[in-house]
Design a protein around this motif. Sequence first.
Motif, PDB file in Angstrom:
ATOM      1  N   LYS A   9       0.828  -1.117  -0.037  1.00 23.62           N
ATOM      2  CA  LYS A   9      -0.005  -0.174   0.072  1.00 23.62           C
ATOM      3  C   LYS A   9       0.934   1.315   0.049  1.00 23.62           C
ATOM      4  O   LYS A   9       0.664   2.304  -0.977  1.00 23.62           O
ATOM      5  CB  LYS A   9      -0.851   0.003   1.126  1.00 23.62           C
ATOM      6  N   LEU A  10       1.874   1.372   0.794  1.00 25.73           N
ATOM      7  CA  LEU A  10       2.860   2.471   1.064  1.00 25.73           C
ATOM      8  C   LEU A  10       3.435   2.607  -0.307  1.00 25.73           C
ATOM      9  O   LEU A  10       3.536   3.362  -0.986  1.00 25.73           O
ATOM     10  CB  LEU A  10       3.835   2.237   1.822  1.00 25.73           C
ATOM     11  N   ARG A  11       4.208   1.526  -1.045  1.00 22.16           N
ATOM     12  CA  ARG A  11       4.668   1.694  -2.194  1.00 22.16           C
ATOM     13  C   ARG A  11       3.775   2.049  -3.387  1.00 22.16           C
ATOM     14  O   ARG A  11       4.262   2.863  -4.055  1.00 22.16           O
ATOM     15  CB  ARG A  11       5.140   0.148  -2.639  1.00 22.16           C
ATOM     16  N   HIS A  12       2.718   1.651  -3.272  1.00 21.44           N
ATOM     17  CA  HIS A  12       1.937   1.805  -4.543  1.00 21.44           C
ATOM     18  C   HIS A  12       1.340   3.322  -4.464  1.00 21.44           C
ATOM     19  O   HIS A  12       1.220   4.347  -5.353  1.00 21.44           O
ATOM     20  CB  HIS A  12       0.475   1.225  -4.456  1.00 21.44           C
ATOM     21  N   PHE A  13       1.021   3.759  -3.282  1.00 23.43           N
ATOM     22  CA  PHE A  13       0.764   5.327  -2.828  1.00 23.43           C
ATOM     23  C   PHE A  13       1.965   6.224  -3.266  1.00 23.43           C
ATOM     24  O   PHE A  13       1.767   7.304  -3.846  1.00 23.43           O
ATOM     25  CB  PHE A  13       0.303   5.433  -1.318  1.00 23.43           C
ATOM     26  N   MET A  14       2.996   5.729  -2.871  1.00 21.72           N
ATOM     27  CA  MET A  14       4.225   6.692  -3.233  1.00 21.72           C
ATOM     28  C   MET A  14       4.468   6.810  -4.781  1.00 21.72           C
ATOM     29  O   MET A  14       4.894   8.083  -5.160  1.00 21.72           O
ATOM     30  CB  MET A  14       5.515   6.251  -2.674  1.00 21.72           C
ATOM     31  N   ASP A  15       4.194   5.613  -5.356  1.00 25.60           N
ATOM     32  CA  ASP A  15       4.449   5.620  -6.921  1.00 25.60           C
ATOM     33  C   ASP A  15       3.326   6.394  -7.658  1.00 25.60           C
ATOM     34  O   ASP A  15       3.914   7.061  -8.651  1.00 25.60           O
ATOM     35  CB  ASP A  15       4.317   4.238  -7.276  1.00 25.60           C
ATOM     36  N   GLY A  16       2.476   6.511  -6.821  1.00 25.55           N
ATOM     37  CA  GLY A  16       1.221   7.668  -7.616  1.00 25.55           C
ATOM     38  C   GLY A  16       1.527   9.083  -7.353  1.00 25.55           C
ATOM     39  O   GLY A  16       0.794   9.994  -7.961  1.00 25.55           O
ATOM     40  N   LEU A  17       2.329   9.504  -6.321  1.00 20.25           N
ATOM     41  CA  LEU A  17       2.390  10.860  -6.264  1.00 20.25           C
ATOM     42  C   LEU A  17       3.209  11.488  -7.075  1.00 20.25           C
ATOM     43  O   LEU A  17       4.030  11.151  -8.028  1.00 20.25           O
ATOM     44  CB  LEU A  17       3.310  11.041  -4.951  1.00 20.25           C
ATOM     45  N   ARG A  18       3.068  12.973  -7.359  1.00 21.43           N
ATOM     46  CA  ARG A  18       3.598  13.892  -8.320  1.00 21.43           C
ATOM     47  C   ARG A  18       5.032  13.789  -7.912  1.00 21.43           C
ATOM     48  O   ARG A  18       5.196  13.774  -6.691  1.00 21.43           O
ATOM     49  CB  ARG A  18       3.105  15.054  -8.320  1.00 21.43           C
ATOM     50  N   PRO A  19       6.055  13.605  -8.673  1.00 16.15           N
ATOM     51  CA  PRO A  19       7.506  13.514  -8.321  1.00 16.15           C
ATOM     52  C   PRO A  19       7.926  14.481  -7.332  1.00 16.15           C
ATOM     53  O   PRO A  19       8.717  14.287  -6.419  1.00 16.15           O
ATOM     54  CB  PRO A  19       8.163  13.828  -9.847  1.00 16.15           C
ATOM     55  N   THR A  20       7.798  15.734  -7.640  1.00 15.81           N
ATOM     56  CA  THR A  20       8.063  16.675  -6.322  1.00 15.81           C
ATOM     57  C   THR A  20       7.528  16.682  -5.046  1.00 15.81           C
ATOM     58  O   THR A  20       8.374  16.617  -3.944  1.00 15.81           O
ATOM     59  CB  THR A  20       7.426  18.256  -6.864  1.00 15.81           C
ATOM     60  N   ILE A  21       6.110  15.961  -4.936  1.00 13.21           N
ATOM     61  CA  ILE A  21       5.833  15.637  -3.578  1.00 13.21           C
ATOM     62  C   ILE A  21       6.519  14.340  -3.314  1.00 13.21           C
ATOM     63  O   ILE A  21       6.907  14.208  -1.969  1.00 13.21           O
ATOM     64  CB  ILE A  21       4.423  15.661  -3.636  1.00 13.21           C
ATOM     65  N   ARG A  22       6.448  13.335  -4.083  1.00 14.86           N
ATOM     66  CA  ARG A  22       7.226  11.982  -3.905  1.00 14.86           C
ATOM     67  C   ARG A  22       8.612  12.219  -3.200  1.00 14.86           C
ATOM     68  O   ARG A  22       8.633  11.546  -2.228  1.00 14.86           O
ATOM     69  CB  ARG A  22       7.279  11.123  -4.894  1.00 14.86           C
ATOM     70  N   ARG A  23       9.296  13.130  -3.906  1.00 13.95           N
ATOM     71  CA  ARG A  23      10.615  13.388  -3.041  1.00 13.95           C
ATOM     72  C   ARG A  23      10.587  14.042  -1.888  1.00 13.95           C
ATOM     73  O   ARG A  23      11.345  13.444  -1.031  1.00 13.95           O
ATOM     74  CB  ARG A  23      11.406  14.418  -4.158  1.00 13.95           C
ATOM     75  N   ASP A  24       9.918  14.798  -1.585  1.00 14.74           N
ATOM     76  CA  ASP A  24       9.560  15.468  -0.320  1.00 14.74           C
ATOM     77  C   ASP A  24       9.070  14.439   0.666  1.00 14.74           C
ATOM     78  O   ASP A  24       9.691  14.383   1.827  1.00 14.74           O
ATOM     79  CB  ASP A  24       8.657  16.532  -0.164  1.00 14.74           C
ATOM     80  N   VAL A  25       8.345  13.664   0.555  1.00 18.28           N
ATOM     81  CA  VAL A  25       7.887  12.549   1.304  1.00 18.28           C
ATOM     82  C   VAL A  25       8.812  11.538   1.452  1.00 18.28           C
ATOM     83  O   VAL A  25       8.935  11.129   2.720  1.00 18.28           O
ATOM     84  CB  VAL A  25       6.572  11.752   0.578  1.00 18.28           C
ATOM     85  N   MET A  26       9.484  11.103   0.465  1.00 15.30           N
ATOM     86  CA  MET A  26      10.611   9.886   0.567  1.00 15.30           C
ATOM     87  C   MET A  26      11.616  10.460   1.491  1.00 15.30           C
ATOM     88  O   MET A  26      12.234   9.839   2.276  1.00 15.30           O
ATOM     89  CB  MET A  26      11.168   9.729  -0.932  1.00 15.30           C
ATOM     90  N   MET A  27      11.984  11.789   1.429  1.00 11.12           N
ATOM     91  CA  MET A  27      12.963  12.317   2.164  1.00 11.12           C
ATOM     92  C   MET A  27      12.628  12.135   3.821  1.00 11.12           C
ATOM     93  O   MET A  27      13.678  12.048   4.759  1.00 11.12           O
ATOM     94  CB  MET A  27      13.482  13.728   1.961  1.00 11.12           C
ATOM     95  N   ARG A  28      11.317  12.002   4.084  1.00 11.25           N
ATOM     96  CA  ARG A  28      10.994  11.891   5.507  1.00 11.25           C
ATOM     97  C   ARG A  28      10.859  10.168   5.755  1.00 11.25           C
ATOM     98  O   ARG A  28      10.633  10.079   7.160  1.00 11.25           O
ATOM     99  CB  ARG A  28       9.888  12.659   5.630  1.00 11.25           C
TER     100      ARG A  28
END
Length: 181
Positions: free
Chosen positions: A129-148
């Motif tokens: 669920k986490l992986r699929h959610f992250m994959d669907g995020l816009r790249p700029t938001i995904r980058r910010d979320v992944m950093m956390r």
Amino acid sequence: MYDRFQRLCPKKFFGTTDPFAEGLIQSLEVHFRFLNMGDAGRVWCATYMLRDDASLWWEGAEHGVDLATRTWVQFKNIFYEKYFTADIRERLKREFMTLHRGDTTVAEFVRKFDKGCDFLPRATEAPEKLRHFMDGLRPTIRRDVMMRRPADYAAATAYAFQAEHALKCIDFEMQRKWQQH
């Protein structure tokens, strides 16, 4: 109990074959949990909400069915065979598998994502669920979320809302500065 059910005003169903049929069942289940209603009452109330084509369908479908022993799960299976068909569920599953945030807000993406999890059982497993959610995020938001480094879907969702808000603030500030020049 049925008077209380009527006052809650769940939506009536007129017989369309689309995702609204599944939404009807979900909204009814919310009411049923609130009223602490058993199987027999659930089936009775659900059939009470059927109108027009759906009511005619049920009149035919209920012949040979003992309503006294009909369970809610059995009713849902019969209902889904008619109004939330396998091809509709498959189409929704495909849409979920290709779901991307695009130009929608994080709130809209989360709403679609949560709804889509119903159509893909593996998507309810935490890592998937986490992986699929992250994959669907816009790249700029995904980058910010992944950093956390979110530990789970709930954290990733919260971080995505924060990242979106920060991007809106940056956009606003850039527009303000651009207008001053």
